[in-house]
Design a protein around this motif. Sequence first.
Motif, PDB file in Angstrom:
ATOM      1  N   VAL A  51       0.839  -1.197   0.000  1.00 20.08           N
ATOM      2  CA  VAL A  51       0.000   0.000   0.000  1.00 20.08           C
ATOM      3  C   VAL A  51       0.875   1.248   0.000  1.00 20.08           C
ATOM      4  O   VAL A  51       1.778   1.385   0.830  1.00 20.08           O
ATOM      5  CB  VAL A  51      -0.929   0.024   1.233  1.00 20.08           C
ATOM      6  N   VAL A  52       0.597   2.154  -0.942  1.00 21.37           N
ATOM      7  CA  VAL A  52       1.226   3.476  -0.963  1.00 21.37           C
ATOM      8  C   VAL A  52       0.107   4.482  -0.735  1.00 21.37           C
ATOM      9  O   VAL A  52      -0.809   4.604  -1.550  1.00 21.37           O
ATOM     10  CB  VAL A  52       1.943   3.751  -2.294  1.00 21.37           C
ATOM     11  N   PHE A  53       0.170   5.196   0.373  1.00 24.48           N
ATOM     12  CA  PHE A  53      -0.925   6.049   0.829  1.00 24.48           C
ATOM     13  C   PHE A  53      -0.424   7.488   0.930  1.00 24.48           C
ATOM     14  O   PHE A  53       0.572   7.765   1.601  1.00 24.48           O
ATOM     15  CB  PHE A  53      -1.412   5.554   2.193  1.00 24.48           C
ATOM     16  N   ILE A  54      -1.122   8.414   0.272  1.00 29.53           N
ATOM     17  CA  ILE A  54      -0.745   9.821   0.295  1.00 29.53           C
ATOM     18  C   ILE A  54      -1.632  10.573   1.281  1.00 29.53           C
ATOM     19  O   ILE A  54      -2.856  10.411   1.284  1.00 29.53           O
ATOM     20  CB  ILE A  54      -0.909  10.463  -1.102  1.00 29.53           C
ATOM     21  N   THR A  55      -1.023  11.409   2.121  1.00 23.65           N
ATOM     22  CA  THR A  55      -1.785  12.234   3.049  1.00 23.65           C
ATOM     23  C   THR A  55      -0.960  13.448   3.440  1.00 23.65           C
ATOM     24  O   THR A  55       0.266  13.467   3.272  1.00 23.65           O
ATOM     25  CB  THR A  55      -2.188  11.442   4.310  1.00 23.65           C
ATOM     26  N   HIS A  56      -1.634  14.471   3.958  1.00 20.05           N
ATOM     27  CA  HIS A  56      -0.932  15.615   4.552  1.00 20.05           C
ATOM     28  C   HIS A  56      -1.161  15.641   6.058  1.00 20.05           C
ATOM     29  O   HIS A  56      -0.709  16.553   6.745  1.00 20.05           O
ATOM     30  CB  HIS A  56      -1.432  16.930   3.937  1.00 20.05           C
ATOM     31  N   ASP A  57      -1.845  14.621   6.571  1.00 21.99           N
ATOM     32  CA  ASP A  57      -2.272  14.568   7.972  1.00 21.99           C
ATOM     33  C   ASP A  57      -1.395  13.571   8.734  1.00 21.99           C
ATOM     34  O   ASP A  57      -1.476  12.362   8.513  1.00 21.99           O
ATOM     35  CB  ASP A  57      -3.740  14.145   8.015  1.00 21.99           C
ATOM     36  N   PHE A  58      -0.576  14.072   9.661  1.00 20.94           N
ATOM     37  CA  PHE A  58       0.331  13.188  10.387  1.00 20.94           C
ATOM     38  C   PHE A  58      -0.421  12.257  11.332  1.00 20.94           C
ATOM     39  O   PHE A  58       0.003  11.128  11.565  1.00 20.94           O
ATOM     40  CB  PHE A  58       1.365  14.007  11.170  1.00 20.94           C
ATOM     41  N   ASP A  59      -1.550  12.710  11.876  1.00 21.65           N
ATOM     42  CA  ASP A  59      -2.372  11.821  12.708  1.00 21.65           C
ATOM     43  C   ASP A  59      -2.796  10.588  11.913  1.00 21.65           C
ATOM     44  O   ASP A  59      -2.750   9.463  12.410  1.00 21.65           O
ATOM     45  CB  ASP A  59      -3.625  12.551  13.208  1.00 21.65           C
ATOM     46  N   GLU A  60      -3.240  10.819  10.690  1.00 24.68           N
ATOM     47  CA  GLU A  60      -3.646   9.718   9.828  1.00 24.68           C
ATOM     48  C   GLU A  60      -2.447   8.837   9.498  1.00 24.68           C
ATOM     49  O   GLU A  60      -2.534   7.604   9.526  1.00 24.68           O
ATOM     50  CB  GLU A  60      -4.254  10.270   8.541  1.00 24.68           C
ATOM     51  N   ALA A  61      -1.316   9.463   9.207  1.00 19.85           N
ATOM     52  CA  ALA A  61      -0.120   8.717   8.821  1.00 19.85           C
ATOM     53  C   ALA A  61       0.335   7.768   9.925  1.00 19.85           C
ATOM     54  O   ALA A  61       0.616   6.592   9.670  1.00 19.85           O
ATOM     55  CB  ALA A  61       1.010   9.682   8.461  1.00 19.85           C
ATOM     56  N   ILE A  62       0.398   8.255  11.171  1.00 17.76           N
ATOM     57  CA  ILE A  62       0.923   7.397  12.232  1.00 17.76           C
ATOM     58  C   ILE A  62      -0.041   6.265  12.571  1.00 17.76           C
ATOM     59  O   ILE A  62       0.366   5.229  13.084  1.00 17.76           O
ATOM     60  CB  ILE A  62       1.276   8.193  13.498  1.00 17.76           C
ATOM     61  N   ARG A  63      -1.321   6.458  12.269  1.00 14.00           N
ATOM     62  CA  ARG A  63      -2.280   5.399  12.576  1.00 14.00           C
ATOM     63  C   ARG A  63      -2.130   4.216  11.621  1.00 14.00           C
ATOM     64  O   ARG A  63      -2.309   3.062  12.016  1.00 14.00           O
ATOM     65  CB  ARG A  63      -3.710   5.939  12.516  1.00 14.00           C
ATOM     66  N   ILE A  64      -1.823   4.479  10.369  1.00  8.63           N
ATOM     67  CA  ILE A  64      -1.873   3.407   9.380  1.00  8.63           C
ATOM     68  C   ILE A  64      -0.500   2.963   8.880  1.00  8.63           C
ATOM     69  O   ILE A  64      -0.382   1.881   8.308  1.00  8.63           O
ATOM     70  CB  ILE A  64      -2.741   3.809   8.170  1.00  8.63           C
ATOM     71  N   ALA A  65       0.550   3.757   9.096  1.00  7.23           N
ATOM     72  CA  ALA A  65       1.814   3.521   8.387  1.00  7.23           C
ATOM     73  C   ALA A  65       2.728   2.519   9.073  1.00  7.23           C
ATOM     74  O   ALA A  65       2.839   2.496  10.303  1.00  7.23           O
ATOM     75  CB  ALA A  65       2.566   4.839   8.212  1.00  7.23           C
ATOM     76  N   ASP A  66       3.398   1.710   8.256  1.00  5.29           N
ATOM     77  CA  ASP A  66       4.585   0.988   8.711  1.00  5.29           C
ATOM     78  C   ASP A  66       5.789   1.917   8.640  1.00  5.29           C
ATOM     79  O   ASP A  66       6.603   1.964   9.552  1.00  5.29           O
ATOM     80  CB  ASP A  66       4.826  -0.248   7.842  1.00  5.29           C
ATOM     81  N   ARG A  67       5.890   2.642   7.518  1.00  5.33           N
ATOM     82  CA  ARG A  67       6.933   3.658   7.365  1.00  5.33           C
ATOM     83  C   ARG A  67       6.338   4.887   6.692  1.00  5.33           C
ATOM     84  O   ARG A  67       5.325   4.804   6.002  1.00  5.33           O
ATOM     85  CB  ARG A  67       8.105   3.144   6.519  1.00  5.33           C
ATOM     86  N   ILE A  68       6.995   6.032   6.912  1.00  7.36           N
ATOM     87  CA  ILE A  68       6.526   7.310   6.374  1.00  7.36           C
ATOM     88  C   ILE A  68       7.675   7.998   5.660  1.00  7.36           C
ATOM     89  O   ILE A  68       8.800   8.051   6.174  1.00  7.36           O
ATOM     90  CB  ILE A  68       6.008   8.228   7.497  1.00  7.36           C
ATOM     91  N   ALA A  69       7.396   8.535   4.461  1.00  4.38           N
ATOM     92  CA  ALA A  69       8.324   9.414   3.767  1.00  4.38           C
ATOM     93  C   ALA A  69       7.778  10.830   3.844  1.00  4.38           C
ATOM     94  O   ALA A  69       6.631  11.073   3.460  1.00  4.38           O
ATOM     95  CB  ALA A  69       8.483   8.993   2.314  1.00  4.38           C
ATOM     96  N   ILE A  70       8.572  11.763   4.348  1.00  3.64           N
ATOM     97  CA  ILE A  70       8.167  13.161   4.409  1.00  3.64           C
ATOM     98  C   ILE A  70       8.849  13.917   3.275  1.00  3.64           C
ATOM     99  O   ILE A  70      10.073  13.828   3.105  1.00  3.64           O
ATOM    100  CB  ILE A  70       8.509  13.782   5.769  1.00  3.64           C
ATOM    101  N   MET A  71       8.033  14.638   2.480  1.00  2.42           N
ATOM    102  CA  MET A  71       8.548  15.351   1.319  1.00  2.42           C
ATOM    103  C   MET A  71       8.468  16.861   1.524  1.00  2.42           C
ATOM    104  O   MET A  71       7.604  17.369   2.228  1.00  2.42           O
ATOM    105  CB  MET A  71       7.759  14.958   0.054  1.00  2.42           C
ATOM    106  N   ARG A  72       9.402  17.541   0.854  1.00  3.65           N
ATOM    107  CA  ARG A  72       9.416  19.013   0.860  1.00  3.65           C
ATOM    108  C   ARG A  72      10.060  19.483  -0.441  1.00  3.65           C
ATOM    109  O   ARG A  72      11.155  19.037  -0.787  1.00  3.65           O
ATOM    110  CB  ARG A  72      10.207  19.541   2.053  1.00  3.65           C
ATOM    111  N   GLY A  73       9.364  20.350  -1.150  1.00  4.62           N
ATOM    112  CA  GLY A  73       9.922  20.909  -2.370  1.00  4.62           C
ATOM    113  C   GLY A  73      10.297  19.882  -3.413  1.00  4.62           C
ATOM    114  O   GLY A  73      11.258  20.074  -4.158  1.00  4.62           O
ATOM    115  N   GLY A  74       9.548  18.782  -3.472  1.00  3.78           N
ATOM    116  CA  GLY A  74       9.809  17.748  -4.460  1.00  3.78           C
ATOM    117  C   GLY A  74      10.821  16.710  -4.041  1.00  3.78           C
ATOM    118  O   GLY A  74      11.027  15.721  -4.754  1.00  3.78           O
TER     119      GLY A  74
END
Length: 340
Positions: A219-242
Amino acid sequence: MSEPDFPIRCRNLWKIYGHTTALRDTSPERLTDEVLAAKGLLAALREVTLDIARGEVFVIMGLSGSGKSTLVRCMTGLVEPTLGDLVIDGENLRTIAPERLIEMRRHRISMVFQDFALLPHLTVLGNIAFPLRVQGIGRARREARAAELVDLVGLAGRAHHFPHELSGGQQQRVGIARSLITDPDIWFLDEPFSALDPLIRQEMQGELLRLQARLHKTVVFITHDFDEAIRIADRIAIMRGGAVVQVDTPEGLVLHPKDEYVAAFTRKIPRDRVLSVAAMLSPVSDRARGAPVRATALVGEVAARVLAAEAPVPVAGPDGRIVGSLGRTAIIETVFGGFA
């Protein structure tokens, strides 16, 4: 130990908008903001390198304009990368034949968007079955498969309803079921719940976790909500400026943010929802009493028990051996005073 299985691999991936023929004599290493501006180009993705493991829930997040949606569209072949390599199950999307890409979209990957995009003239069953209809699958077969998914996503009794007869959450369940009808290996979701009310959004997050526990998709899941991310993620990639700033587990991002930008995402997240007991246990103590808690448990799951105990509580590792202890002070500092 077997080698890790990474069905998605990105290597130095760039997406640049503008007349990219101007890049003919420019190496990727020299693509600075000044060079791009001088050539009238805009970089939506910059040197993205990451691997996504089979069966994990990998969340890509960032503020608006960070490049997260562009990245997932490159992964699905909807946007063509400008430079670098993007390999899906061994096939490089930058060199793949158009026919193979169509075949991949039909059978191996699937995507859910924020916009439900349901066909208003089709019932729930018809909407879910539509991808198989496009493939030329017979009506009886495709509707039998769609009926299975109606039950799987919790829409029993609504198979013959039309989209306007459903709530927002129910409509999104139809979209999720439709994306699963081809049994894809890789499942992309681009902010699928952001248009929903908070309570329905939480319900759909739980639904996603339930489905993943049963289906074991990548699963690759896109969000801007960190609350949502920590609930569902095994790992998180944080992006900035591409660019990808940091890839880690939710706990790793909280404990070891790479920079202030990452730290800002995690600052307001309650630590007890992210940190594991293993991150804060003390050495084995002779004073520890009672049944052990799991080292892999979240602090919030054991906090009440530890706070009520008169002595530290033993902590057990995966094999059941006692690996440390956890006391009131650690809980109080973590939950109420921050984590150093």
